[in-house]
Motif scaffolding. Sequence first.
Motif, PDB file in Angstrom:
ATOM      1  N   GLU A   3      50.066  36.269  44.610  1.00 50.27           N
ATOM      2  CA  GLU A   3      49.277  37.117  43.338  1.00 50.27           C
ATOM      3  C   GLU A   3      49.941  36.052  41.699  1.00 50.27           C
ATOM      4  O   GLU A   3      49.618  36.189  41.278  1.00 50.27           O
ATOM      5  CB  GLU A   3      49.243  38.070  43.192  1.00 50.27           C
ATOM      6  N   GLU A   4      51.383  35.956  41.936  1.00 47.82           N
ATOM      7  CA  GLU A   4      52.068  35.690  40.800  1.00 47.82           C
ATOM      8  C   GLU A   4      51.327  34.567  40.456  1.00 47.82           C
ATOM      9  O   GLU A   4      52.190  33.896  38.991  1.00 47.82           O
ATOM     10  CB  GLU A   4      53.943  35.793  40.645  1.00 47.82           C
ATOM     11  N   ASN A   5      49.925  34.460  40.700  1.00 45.86           N
ATOM     12  CA  ASN A   5      49.583  32.909  39.870  1.00 45.86           C
ATOM     13  C   ASN A   5      49.217  33.197  38.792  1.00 45.86           C
ATOM     14  O   ASN A   5      48.720  33.343  38.229  1.00 45.86           O
ATOM     15  CB  ASN A   5      48.503  32.714  40.651  1.00 45.86           C
ATOM     16  N   ILE A   6      48.651  33.790  38.523  1.00 44.00           N
ATOM     17  CA  ILE A   6      48.788  34.903  36.825  1.00 44.00           C
ATOM     18  C   ILE A   6      46.854  33.992  36.600  1.00 44.00           C
ATOM     19  O   ILE A   6      46.289  33.486  36.464  1.00 44.00           O
ATOM     20  CB  ILE A   6      49.182  34.381  35.981  1.00 44.00           C
ATOM     21  N   ILE A 196      53.712  46.486  49.575  1.00 41.54           N
ATOM     22  CA  ILE A 196      53.254  44.822  48.618  1.00 41.54           C
ATOM     23  C   ILE A 196      53.866  45.226  47.621  1.00 41.54           C
ATOM     24  O   ILE A 196      54.556  46.687  47.362  1.00 41.54           O
ATOM     25  CB  ILE A 196      52.091  44.967  47.888  1.00 41.54           C
ATOM     26  N   SER A 197      54.355  43.991  46.973  1.00 38.36           N
ATOM     27  CA  SER A 197      55.168  44.443  45.314  1.00 38.36           C
ATOM     28  C   SER A 197      54.037  44.574  44.351  1.00 38.36           C
ATOM     29  O   SER A 197      52.953  44.063  44.173  1.00 38.36           O
ATOM     30  CB  SER A 197      56.030  43.282  45.553  1.00 38.36           C
ATOM     31  N   ILE A 198      54.429  45.824  43.209  1.00 38.53           N
ATOM     32  CA  ILE A 198      53.922  45.594  42.149  1.00 38.53           C
ATOM     33  C   ILE A 198      54.263  44.353  41.326  1.00 38.53           C
ATOM     34  O   ILE A 198      55.056  44.676  40.069  1.00 38.53           O
ATOM     35  CB  ILE A 198      53.553  46.915  41.265  1.00 38.53           C
ATOM     36  N   LEU A 199      53.816  43.307  41.093  1.00 40.00           N
ATOM     37  CA  LEU A 199      54.053  41.994  40.396  1.00 40.00           C
ATOM     38  C   LEU A 199      53.140  41.838  39.011  1.00 40.00           C
ATOM     39  O   LEU A 199      52.375  41.915  38.774  1.00 40.00           O
ATOM     40  CB  LEU A 199      53.561  40.647  41.203  1.00 40.00           C
ATOM     41  N   GLY A 200      54.008  41.024  38.570  1.00 37.08           N
ATOM     42  CA  GLY A 200      52.871  39.612  37.450  1.00 37.08           C
ATOM     43  C   GLY A 200      53.921  39.985  36.106  1.00 37.08           C
ATOM     44  O   GLY A 200      53.936  40.812  34.893  1.00 37.08           O
ATOM     45  N   THR A 201      54.193  38.779  35.254  1.00 40.38           N
ATOM     46  CA  THR A 201      54.665  38.486  34.270  1.00 40.38           C
ATOM     47  C   THR A 201      53.447  38.476  32.974  1.00 40.38           C
ATOM     48  O   THR A 201      54.677  38.690  31.791  1.00 40.38           O
ATOM     49  CB  THR A 201      55.215  37.378  34.262  1.00 40.38           C
ATOM     50  N   THR A 202      52.631  38.493  33.393  1.00 36.87           N
ATOM     51  CA  THR A 202      51.602  38.086  32.253  1.00 36.87           C
ATOM     52  C   THR A 202      50.423  39.237  32.300  1.00 36.87           C
ATOM     53  O   THR A 202      49.289  39.740  31.366  1.00 36.87           O
ATOM     54  CB  THR A 202      51.060  36.953  31.854  1.00 36.87           C
ATOM     55  N   GLY A 203      50.214  39.572  33.411  1.00 36.85           N
ATOM     56  CA  GLY A 203      49.157  40.355  33.789  1.00 36.85           C
ATOM     57  C   GLY A 203      47.614  39.744  34.251  1.00 36.85           C
ATOM     58  O   GLY A 203      46.828  40.753  35.041  1.00 36.85           O
ATOM     59  N   ILE A 204      47.987  38.342  33.834  1.00 36.89           N
ATOM     60  CA  ILE A 204      46.911  37.085  34.716  1.00 36.89           C
ATOM     61  C   ILE A 204      46.944  36.328  36.125  1.00 36.89           C
ATOM     62  O   ILE A 204      48.333  35.807  36.025  1.00 36.89           O
ATOM     63  CB  ILE A 204      46.507  36.340  32.940  1.00 36.89           C
ATOM     64  N   VAL A 205      46.791  36.574  36.565  1.00 39.26           N
ATOM     65  CA  VAL A 205      46.113  35.928  37.648  1.00 39.26           C
ATOM     66  C   VAL A 205      45.396  34.554  37.563  1.00 39.26           C
ATOM     67  O   VAL A 205      44.346  34.396  37.186  1.00 39.26           O
ATOM     68  CB  VAL A 205      45.275  36.106  38.848  1.00 39.26           C
ATOM     69  N   ARG A 206      45.661  33.221  37.270  1.00 38.53           N
ATOM     70  CA  ARG A 206      45.360  31.632  37.012  1.00 38.53           C
ATOM     71  C   ARG A 206      44.309  31.254  38.658  1.00 38.53           C
ATOM     72  O   ARG A 206      45.640  31.533  39.433  1.00 38.53           O
ATOM     73  CB  ARG A 206      46.000  31.049  36.372  1.00 38.53           C
ATOM     74  N   PRO A 207      43.910  31.169  39.264  1.00 35.59           N
ATOM     75  CA  PRO A 207      43.487  30.578  40.156  1.00 35.59           C
ATOM     76  C   PRO A 207      44.572  29.790  40.816  1.00 35.59           C
ATOM     77  O   PRO A 207      45.245  28.167  40.181  1.00 35.59           O
ATOM     78  CB  PRO A 207      41.901  29.766  39.997  1.00 35.59           C
ATOM     79  N   TYR A 208      45.506  29.718  42.071  1.00 33.38           N
ATOM     80  CA  TYR A 208      46.168  28.615  43.025  1.00 33.38           C
ATOM     81  C   TYR A 208      46.978  27.857  41.662  1.00 33.38           C
ATOM     82  O   TYR A 208      47.227  26.291  41.528  1.00 33.38           O
ATOM     83  CB  TYR A 208      45.002  27.274  43.043  1.00 33.38           C
TER      84      TYR A 208
END
Length: 391
Positions: A3-6, A196-208
């Motif tokens: 997920e941290e793909n953003i 699971i972990s609650i993640l995200g530095t921008t809130g956005i997941v970018r594909p791959y």
Amino acid sequence: MSEENIVGHALKPARVRKGDSRRARGNRTGFTTGACAAAAAKAATVGLLTGAVPDSIVCQLPNGQAVTFAVTEGRLDGSGETRTAHAVVIKDAGDDPDATHGAHLTADVCLLPDQAGEIALKGGPGVGVVTKEGLGLAVGGPAINPVPQRNIRANLRAVAAELLATAGLEVTISVPGGETIAQKTLNARLGILGGISILGTTGIVRPYSTAAFRASVVQAIEVAANQRQTAVVFTTGGRTEKFAMRQLPDLDESCFVQMGDFVKAAFTTAVQRNFTAIYLGVMVGKLTKLCQGLSVTHAWRAPVDRVILAEAAQAVAAPDALIEAIRAAETARFAAEQLARLGLTVAFHRQLALRAIRSLKTQYPGGYQLTVLVCDFEGQFICRVAEENIL
């Protein structure tokens, strides 16, 4: 990809590079578990304040973007100071269908009387518990990363400023089925258990997203270092990792890190954290890329250098005709298979391993001993070459 793909809304179309078919699948962005948790918490808080949980909520992401999320299962339980508001946001990972896609990020919010300004975050069922150092989170606490924590609190303060002047809020984030979802992730290896972990530095997941994978590599190395491990084992994928684990059974699981294509990120971090031993588990293709000195070994960065393959074949006395065929071939696998027919498998891979060690030690100098473990395409052992084997 993790997920941290953003995800937010479609940005510019991703450029499709030769040899990278995954990029052609789509570029619709999605939202992180952190963004969804913040939206659910905000919706529940609005319900607590107004008496009705809304069907949608506008939530500000860590990157400053305002996004409208659909809210489900909104309800209020209890009454007075014991009343709890419940809301769910279903994660949409866009065109990055990671393990948490479709997860129900759930928030239950209640009052904390006489605790003015306090916003207490707790982890409920399906949210992992941190059991090891090195993640930037308190051991024993919920696996809710710092940025999502700040984002949840900021969104709640935006709608509950008046209430928070005299009371506090307790927010419990849970994910039904999160423990099962977590089995598809590396959480257990990182010391995050039960969910699971609650993640995200921008809130956005970018594909791959490659940035997400790179960050996960660095984090895994940091965890091993904080556990006072002195050795780290880099592999390029699941098959090479299983192979390396069979070769190094005495090492703790936390020592094994799938670096993928991110050679520079892995080695730079390991050198900074003063590991005394670095092992590499590889097959012929990535092994050749390591000889080339590439910081990222993905196919779209650079093709396999067939000159290196031909020189290694020449060094083990392969026939001239085969050397020329290798020089003209498209893949490293061709060289490996042809040389195997001549009984030159071990000698050929040893040559490549020695070249890789020289290249890596030149690029990433340090006080560590480097050992390369090579397997075939079925994950079977070919050779083990250590730095001291270089004359």
